[in-house]
Design an enzyme around this catalytic site. Sequence first.
Site, mmCIF file in Angstrom:
data_model
loop_
_atom_site.group_PDB
_atom_site.id
_atom_site.type_symbol
_atom_site.label_atom_id
_atom_site.label_comp_id
_atom_site.label_asym_id
_atom_site.label_seq_id
_atom_site.Cartn_x
_atom_site.Cartn_y
_atom_site.Cartn_z
ATOM 1 C CB SER A 290 -0.961 -0.039 1.201
ATOM 2 O OG SER A 290 -1.978 0.927 1.061
ATOM 3 C CD GLU B 100 -2.343 -2.535 -3.878
ATOM 4 O OE1 GLU B 100 -3.544 -2.348 -3.594
ATOM 5 O OE2 GLU B 100 -1.413 -2.103 -3.187
ATOM 6 C CG HIS C 293 -5.518 -2.686 0.311
ATOM 7 N ND1 HIS C 293 -4.809 -2.416 -0.836
ATOM 8 C CD2 HIS C 293 -5.023 -1.860 1.269
ATOM 9 C CE1 HIS C 293 -3.934 -1.461 -0.591
ATOM 10 N NE2 HIS C 293 -4.048 -1.108 0.675
#
Length: 313
Positions: free
Chosen positions: A117, A213, A284
Site C-alpha cells: 500500500s 492494485e 487489500h
Amino acid sequence: MDDARQVRLVRPPRLRPGELVRLVSPASTPPREGVEALVRFFEEQGLRASVGRHALDEHGFLAGTDDDRLADLNDALADPAVRAVVATRGGKGAYRLADRLDVAAVRRDPTLLVGFSEITVLHLALWKATGVAGLHGAPAVAAWDGEVAERAFLDAVRTDADVVLASAPDAPTAALTTTGRATGMLLGGNQDLVATAAGWALPSLRGAILLLEAVGLGLGQVDRQLTMLTRSGRLDGVAGVAVGQYTRCDPTPGDTGDWTVLDVLRERLHGLGVPVLGGLPVGHEEGAHAVPVGTPATLDADAGTLTVTAAVS
C-alpha cells in the site's frame, strides 16, 4: 537509468531462525494490538522482533513527525543486526520520507523491506537508488487470511523459490486479462503511490512489468493517475501489466453513466498494447499474497500466471 533492464539487481539474504526483524511505522499510526500481534507472529516463527522507538507515535494522521519516522526507518536499515524491516501499516506519509532514505547503508548491507500500500513509494525509491528487491505484502495480511497465505508469506521471506501467483477467474479484475507473454522486472504496487512517485521516486518502467492494485480510489482518480502516467511517458516501453485487487474503487455520487473501475482500467491499460493479466491475489482483500518487487518476472496471460523471482537469496 532510463531502462529497468539496466539496473543491477540485489537480493537481500533470506530470513533465518534467530535473526532480528525491526517493526517501524513510516506512514500512519498502527493500533498497539496490531504491533503486538506482529511481534508474536515473528517470534512464533523462531525470529526475534523489536519495535522502532516511534512506531506508535501520533502526529496528526502520521506515526510521529517526519524526522522521527525517518529516524526509525534509517536506523533499522543501517543496523547490521536487523535482517528485515517490516512496516506496521500503510496509511499516509511514507512519500514524505522517500527521498531521504539512507541508501548508502542499504548499498553496504542490503536489508529486506516488507510492506505494501503506502509502502510502495519506499520500495520504488529504494530500488531506483540501490537495485535492492523488496516484498510487497505484510505478515498481518497473511495471518488474517489463513494457513495458505501465511505459508506463502513465510516462503517468500525464508526461501529463494520463485513466487507463482495464479489469476482467480472469479476475481473482478480477471476480466481485464488479454493474451500474450511478457518478461521484465516486476515494479509497482499501489497505483496511488506509483502515480505519487512519478517524476522523483519512480524508476524507469521501460522493459518492466507494472504491478498495480488500489484501494479507495474513485473512477476519476484511477483515470487521472493512469492518464498522467501515460501522457507523461512514464509507461512508455512497459512490457506488461499485472493487475491485482481494486478495492472500494466505486463510482462517486457525481459520476454519470454506467462505468465501473473495470471499464476505466480496460480503456487505460489495453491502450498500452501489451499483455495484461488481471485477477491476481495482490492488494487489500482477503486472500492477498506477498509478492517480490524489483526482481525478474514472467507474465503469462494465456496461462493466467505471474512467476516472480524471489526477493531474497
